[in-house]
Design a protein around this motif. Structure first.
Motif: not given
Length: 117
Positions: A1-12, A31-34, A102-113
């Motif tokens: 299962q492909v997954q992207l997980v963002e982290s590091g956001g917050g209040l600054v 490594s082959s993904y843009v 190629f024709t495949n694209s995946y998104w993470g769930q996002g992190t709030q800044v």
């Protein structure tokens, strides 16, 4: 299962810095993904922040981010980073990472800044 997980956001505070991370899992050849970072502010469309290519690591930035943001990747760790400096209130948004091959694209769930004093 492909997954992207963002982290590091917050209040600054304005003028501050944050480093976002996007950890990929389930990719057979990360490594082959843009890889790209996007952001979406309330009431606005999602916009491209920065992109890093799969080979050579060529980077591109939206004009308003040039000189302040730096995208990088560590293929061994399957992670993409976004170093954000000199942050402004208008940088407040949910930041998303995206992987494309190629024709495949995946998104993470996002992190709030949030940039606010």
């Amino acid at each position: 299962q492909v997954q992207l997980v963002e982290s590091g956001g917050g209040l600054v505070q304005p003028g501050g810095s944050l480093r976002l991370s996007c950890a990929a899992s389930g990719f057979t050849s990360f490594s082959s993904y843009v890889m790209s970072w996007y952001r979406q502010a309330p009431g606005k469309e999602r916009e491209l922040v920065a992109t890093i290519t799969s080979v050579g690591g060529t980077t591109n930035y939206a004009d308003s981010m040039k000189g302040r943001f730096t995208i990088s990747r560590d293929n061994a760790k399957k992670t993409v980073y976004l170093q954000m400096n000199s942050l402004k209130p208008e940088d407040t948004a949910v930041y998303y990472c995206k992987a494309v091959r190629f024709t495949n694209s995946y998104w993470g769930q996002g992190t709030q800044v949030t940039v606010s004093s």
